[in-house]
Design a protein around this motif. Structure first.
Motif, PDB file in Angstrom:
ATOM      1  N   PRO A  79       0.981  -1.649  -0.134  1.00 25.87           N
ATOM      2  CA  PRO A  79       0.019   0.423   0.007  1.00 25.87           C
ATOM      3  C   PRO A  79       1.107   1.596  -0.308  1.00 25.87           C
ATOM      4  O   PRO A  79       0.064   2.569   0.081  1.00 25.87           O
ATOM      5  CB  PRO A  79      -1.534  -0.057   1.329  1.00 25.87           C
ATOM      6  CG  PRO A  79      -0.284  -1.029   1.725  1.00 25.87           C
ATOM      7  CD  PRO A  79       0.947  -1.990   1.064  1.00 25.87           C
ATOM      8  N   THR A  80       1.829   1.277   0.019  1.00 25.80           N
ATOM      9  CA  THR A  80       3.512   2.633  -0.039  1.00 25.80           C
ATOM     10  C   THR A  80       3.417   2.631  -1.533  1.00 25.80           C
ATOM     11  O   THR A  80       4.163   2.130  -2.460  1.00 25.80           O
ATOM     12  CB  THR A  80       4.337   2.038   0.628  1.00 25.80           C
ATOM     13  OG1 THR A  80       4.168   1.355   2.068  1.00 25.80           O
ATOM     14  CG2 THR A  80       5.383   2.650   0.699  1.00 25.80           C
ATOM     15  N   PRO A  81       3.111   3.876  -2.129  1.00 26.18           N
ATOM     16  CA  PRO A  81       3.676   4.265  -3.470  1.00 26.18           C
ATOM     17  C   PRO A  81       4.761   4.351  -3.419  1.00 26.18           C
ATOM     18  O   PRO A  81       4.884   4.356  -4.743  1.00 26.18           O
ATOM     19  CB  PRO A  81       2.698   5.572  -3.405  1.00 26.18           C
ATOM     20  CG  PRO A  81       1.786   6.023  -2.253  1.00 26.18           C
ATOM     21  CD  PRO A  81       2.166   4.937  -1.435  1.00 26.18           C
ATOM     22  N   THR A  82       5.417   4.367  -2.556  1.00 25.94           N
ATOM     23  CA  THR A  82       7.299   4.383  -3.053  1.00 25.94           C
ATOM     24  C   THR A  82       7.578   3.432  -4.097  1.00 25.94           C
ATOM     25  O   THR A  82       8.460   3.718  -3.763  1.00 25.94           O
ATOM     26  CB  THR A  82       7.636   5.412  -1.500  1.00 25.94           C
ATOM     27  OG1 THR A  82       7.605   6.637  -1.484  1.00 25.94           O
ATOM     28  CG2 THR A  82       9.018   5.532  -1.500  1.00 25.94           C
ATOM     29  N   LEU A  83       7.372   2.518  -2.377  1.00 27.69           N
ATOM     30  CA  LEU A  83       7.366   1.219  -3.374  1.00 27.69           C
ATOM     31  C   LEU A  83       7.131   0.320  -4.169  1.00 27.69           C
ATOM     32  O   LEU A  83       8.065  -0.079  -5.231  1.00 27.69           O
ATOM     33  CB  LEU A  83       7.011   0.042  -1.621  1.00 27.69           C
ATOM     34  CG  LEU A  83       8.023  -0.243  -0.302  1.00 27.69           C
ATOM     35  CD1 LEU A  83       7.024  -1.663   0.425  1.00 27.69           C
ATOM     36  CD2 LEU A  83       9.130  -0.693  -0.686  1.00 27.69           C
ATOM     37  N   VAL A  84       5.621   0.487  -4.554  1.00 25.72           N
ATOM     38  CA  VAL A  84       5.370   0.318  -5.888  1.00 25.72           C
ATOM     39  C   VAL A  84       6.031   1.430  -7.067  1.00 25.72           C
ATOM     40  O   VAL A  84       6.840   0.642  -8.308  1.00 25.72           O
ATOM     41  CB  VAL A  84       3.738   1.010  -5.852  1.00 25.72           C
ATOM     42  CG1 VAL A  84       3.479   0.141  -7.520  1.00 25.72           C
ATOM     43  CG2 VAL A  84       3.091  -0.287  -5.264  1.00 25.72           C
ATOM     44  N   ASP A  85       6.990   2.645  -6.696  1.00 25.94           N
ATOM     45  CA  ASP A  85       7.255   3.148  -7.685  1.00 25.94           C
ATOM     46  C   ASP A  85       8.463   2.350  -8.340  1.00 25.94           C
ATOM     47  O   ASP A  85       8.969   2.375  -9.100  1.00 25.94           O
ATOM     48  CB  ASP A  85       7.280   4.603  -7.555  1.00 25.94           C
ATOM     49  CG  ASP A  85       7.931   5.447  -8.489  1.00 25.94           C
ATOM     50  OD1 ASP A  85       7.632   5.749  -9.034  1.00 25.94           O
ATOM     51  OD2 ASP A  85       9.059   5.948  -8.186  1.00 25.94           O
TER      52      ASP A  85
END
Length: 989
Positions: A493-499
């Motif tokens: 759920p962390t956008p930074t990780l997905v990016d």
């Protein structure tokens, strides 16, 4: 050797629960060490095996009494070795070898027990070091011991003896001695290289407790029985040396003073320090198991190691060791010796690397702040460590601390630094790091959507270090252990990780196979792109599509817009998605984008550029180009962005045009040109039997003059003979679409026929004076084509008008290129004869004329009025509803008598005036001498005269028949019954 040893081992608990390898790991005194794995867990251990037959080898040649005594001694040795294993079970310390399975008896009277995994004994390492040095140093003789990696690969054992290894090992041994002396109140009694084992983490562990005993005067409670020094010092030559006390490392307290104190172990530790630096790696006190020799060494100062003789070492010793440590270890008086704790605090261990190792050893006892500070500074010190120490000592110590979630990111920073520094990083990563990463982030990860800051920080480090991971594992290992970690980051759920996970795809794809990319990775990426509400993730997802399609995110790479060959450049990545997945899966995702944000539009442009280069031309035209046009008109795009869209649109459009042109050229290359031209006439319905109105030499002017009653030249049209006489093989074509390339059969010409349609056209302008010119239809327009199927077949009737005219041979004018056939006007055939004009392929009938117009009288002409069959209904006029038709008379040769030329007056048909020339008489004639081809109209009174016209070279006569049938005695009712086929055509006109 091992096979013989296994035969003597009975079916015990160890053999049932462990898989023992036949490869000998090392030897430690009387023990042979073999690698083993526990069957239930697969964890690696070591099995120590003692074969009793090794004692019996020395009993040959003994008498029965001596053999019985030796048997008793051998049993004492076995009991002492059992004591060693049992002592390990009672002592628990990081510096003491860990016992896993207690000692067991084998069938042959031997012993075996299981310990933690060890790689070698210090004695075997020193022996290999000596062998290597004798054979030429580094690169010389390799180890005789074979190691087996976790993947089953067998390799030679690496030698790991250097300065830092020695310091670290001595420090660990001193800690173990401190534990024995201070906590257990025991004396080791036989501290030799055989009693020190190196485990898989490169730690030195104390073993060989066969001669371990409580110290004199110790009050510490212990279950270990004391030994008798006199028995221990009694060396039996019948026994092998490795089962007896080693005098080379024994303290004089035992031999000379007969005292069993802890200081004796410190003297042995000093001799061990010298042996580690000596060459060969042996003790300076070599006695060959002789007490006499040992005592002789201490009779003089030169026989004992001292600073004056460099402690009898062939090599230079470390300065701190010579000045601060050895003087307080190699001393005759036990009171002057330093303790184990003082040894650890000496200047010999005062350096950053040893301090780092010591901190690692005490790491669990440190505070969180101390741990964090240490891990942040460790990464700067790591390059100074020897590679074996990093791999065997530092790396395992760090991985053990990964259980602390708050330190995961800091620990992983150092772990990946070590992997990058190690020459054997691939092996270390596969054996230790990769399983630990999978256990932390996949196996033990909580399947929840709650954010875990510490775990997310560790995942971020893994994603950042993917290049190091890729370089140190195979494709299958990456797919099985690392790819699930990337999926965990993508689904976080962390956008930074997905990016970060999406940005890592260029590094990940080369390691994976096509099936994994298409069936496992692509669905996850597409789901993220479809569900996210973040514009940044949208853009990153589009960039991931470019990577998945084999494109490049490098702006310096070829963008395919050079107009030369860039658009033809295909990516050669073997792991890129196939063309059909791009067309069926990615393009619909692009098409479904709702936002008009420029960043998203430009990123989508990159995807469409890559897909457009590999997609089919028709797909580009029908799917991609409409999307590009729609996006290019976005209200938020600036000029540069719009021009980027237009550049791609032009490039793809040019590609579609080129491929479609090439395809059509290939399709039309094998067909007939005339057939292709015929196919262009989409209004052509094919041939209809007997329906042609087309003939060579005829054009629109011929038809115009024919229906208006003004003939500028003789027509060869089959309409002169009626509609029923047309050829069945003819075709009906529109004038505007007539195929000029189609060949038609030659049409017969008469003497009064015009030479070409052009001549008729030119003369028509002067012959329309009274009725007015009718503008011919332009070739671009279509004329009305009659439905000939509606007309019934006409049957000729036997009347006075059905007699055909006979052609005659009359020489054509000089202006005609070919002689035209002539007709004998005096010949009268029977009514049943066929009209010579009925066939479209009329041929000239060459018969001599029986009469001429020059011999005709007015009375004779009345006879022609009743017998001639050359009568047709008159053309329509203002005063009559009947239609008529007129033909011009045939031209006469020069000097011949010209026939009468009747003139149509303005009042109507049937009346006129006559002019005579050369003795002839004409009725209502009006000559037009301004053109080379002149037509005359005659009233329907049918009066005919004879005249000569010497000024004309070619004259056509048109006779109007049927309009004045009342003067000829014919009733209107009779005329109505005998209407020809052209009269039926009157309704169409």
């Amino acid at each position: 050797m091992f096979a013989n040893a296994l035969k003597s081992i009975s079916s015990t608990n160890i053999n049932s629960n462990y898989s023992i390898s036949p490869n000998l790991t090392s030897t430690a005194g009387p023990w042979k060490i073999y690698p083993a794995k526990k069957k239930s867990t697969g964890k690696e251990y070591s099995v120590f095996v003692f074969d009793k037959k090794s004692l019996e080898a020395h009993t040959s040649g003994l008498s029965r009494s001596h053999a019985t005594a030796f048997k008793k001694v051998a049993e004492e040795v076995v009991e002492r070795l059992k004591k060693e294993a049992s002592s390990l079970a009672r002592l628990r310390h990081p510096g003491v070898l860990e016992l896993v399975e207690p000692v067991e008896d084998t069938r042959g009277g031997g012993l075996q027990f299981v310990t933690e995994a060890v790689t070698a004994s210090l004695a075997s390492l020193l022996q290999e070091k000596d062998d290597q040095e004798r054979s030429g140093g580094v690169g010389g003789r390799s180890s005789r011991y074979v190691m087996e990696d976790a993947d089953g690969t067998r390799r030679r054992r690496e030698l790991e003896i250097d300065e830092l290894e020695i310091q670290k090992g001595l420090l660990q041994v001193s800690k173990a001695l401190e534990f024995l002396h201070e906590n257990a109140g025991l004396v080791h009694g036989n501290l030799t290289p055989d009693a020190i084992l190196v485990n898989a983490k490169s730690d030195w562990k104390i073993s060989g407790l066969s001669f371990c005993s409580p110290a004199e005067g110790s009050t510490k409670p212990t279950s270990i029985l004391p030994i008798s020094l006199s028995e221990a010092l009694h060396l039996d030559p019948r026994l092998p040396r490795f089962v007896q006390l080693n005098l080379d490392y024994t303290s004089p307290d035992f031999v000379l003073d007969n005292n069993l104190t802890t200081s004796a172990d410190m003297f042995s530790l000093g001799l061990l320090c010298i042996a580690l630096y000596n060459s060969p790696h042996r003790s300076p006190l070599e006695c060959n198991s002789s007490l006499t020799t040992y005592k002789r060494h201490f009779q003089s100062s030169q026989g004992v190691p001292s600073p004056t003789n460099n402690y009898m070492c062939s090599r230079e010793l470390p300065k701190e060791l010579v000045s601060r440590v050895l003087p307080r270890l190699i001393t005759r008086r036990p009171a002057q010796r330093m303790t184990a704790k003082e040894f650890q605090e000496s200047e010999y261990f005062d350096n950053i690397l040893i301090s780092t190792i010591r901190f690692l050893d005490d790491f669990p006892a440190k505070t969180p702040n101390e741990k964090s500070s240490f891990l942040r500074g460790l990464i700067k010190v790591l390059p100074s460590f020897p590679r074996p120490v990093m791999e065997k000592k530092v790396l395992p110590a760090l991985l053990e601390e990964l259980k602390d979630k708050e330190l995961i990111s800091l620990i992983l920073h150092n772990v990946f630094k070590i992997i990058a520094l190690l020459p054997s990083g691939r092996r270390a990563f596969g054996d230790r790091v990769r399983p630990s990463l999978k256990e932390i982030f996949v196996t033990n990860a909580k399947q929840s959507q709650e954010k875990d800051a510490a775990r997310d920080a560790g995942l971020m480090i893994v994603l950042e270090q993917l290049p190091v991971i890729v370089d140190n594992c195979s494709g299958k290992e990456f797919k099985d252990d690392i790819l699930p970690i990337i999926f965990a980051a993508l689904e976080s759920p962390t956008p930074t990780l997905v990016d970060a996970a999406l940005r890592s795809l260029p590094t990940v794809l080369p390691v994976l196979d096509f099936s994994t990319i298409k069936n496992e990775l692509f669905p996850v990426v597409s789901a993220i792109f479809s569900k996210t509400n973040s514009l940044a993730i949208k853009v990153r997802g589009l960039q991931a599509f470019i990577t998945l399609c084999g494109g490049s995110l490098d702006p310096a790479s070829d963008d395919g817009l050079d107009g030369i060959g860039g658009e033809r450049k295909k990516t050669s990545s073997s792991t890129a998605l196939d063309k059909f997945t791009m067309q069926d899966k990615i393009i619909p995702l692009i098409k479904g984008i709702k936002t008009k944000e420029p960043a998203v539009m430009v990123a989508a442009l990159g995807v469409l550029r890559v897909v457009g280069n590999v997609a089919d031309a028709d797909f580009v035209a029908m799917q991609i180009l409409p999307i590009l046009w729609s996006m290019s008109l976005g209200p938020l795009l600036d000029l540069k962005q719009f021009q980027s869209f237009m550049d791609l649109i032009k490039t793809l459009s040019r590609r579609v045009e080129e491929e479609q042109t090439k395809k059509l050229m290939e399709l039309s290359g094998g067909t007939n040109g005339s057939a292709a031209a015929a196919n262009d006439d989409f209004m052509s319905f094919g041939a209809l039997a007997g329906s042609t109105l087309d003939s060579t030499g005829a054009d629109e002017d011929d038809f115009e003059h024919l229906v208006k009653g003004k003939m500028s030249g003789a027509s060869s049209s089959p309409m002169d003979a009626g509609w029923d006489s047309m050829a069945p093989s003819a075709t009906v074509t529109s004038p505007g679409l007539r195929n000029t390339a189609k060949a038609t059969p030659p049409t017969p010409a008469f003497s009064w026929s015009t030479t070409a349609p052009a001549a008729a056209s030119s003369s028509s302008s002067s012959s329309h004076g009274h009725l007015g010119p009718v503008k011919a239809q332009q070739p671009g327009f279509r004329t009305v084509t009659p439905d000939l199927a509606r007309f019934e077949a006409l049957t000729p009737t036997s009347t006075q008008f059905s007699q055909p005219l006979q052609p005659s041979n009359i020489s054509p004018p000089a202006s005609q290129p070919k002689p035209a056939p002539t007709i004998n006007w005096n010949a009268v055939t029977s009514p049943a004869s066929t009209n010579a004009w009925a066939s479209p392929t009329n041929t000239a009938i060459s018969q001599p004329p029986t009469s001429s117009f020059g011999n005709m009288s007015l009375g004779q002409m009345s006879h022609y009025q009743t017998t001639s069959s050359f009568s047709l209904p008159p053309p329509p006029s203002a005063g009559s509803s009947r239609s008529g038709f007129s033909l011009a008379p045939p031209p006469a040769p020069p000097g011949a008598i010209q026939p009468l030329r009747p003139q149509l007056n303005n009042a109507g048909l049937g009346s006129g005036s006559f002019e005579g020339t050369g003795g002839g008489m004409t009725m209502g004639s009006n000559l037009n001498r301004t053109s080379s081809s002149m037509g005359a109209s005659m009233g329907m009174g049918m009066g005919m005269g004879m005249g000569m016209n010497n000024g004309l070279s070619n004259m056509n006569m048109s006779m109007n028949m049927g309009g004045g049938m009342g003067m000829m005695g014919q009733q209107p009712q009779q005329q109505q019954q005998q209407r020809s086929g052209l009269d039926k055509y009157e309704s169409l006109l």
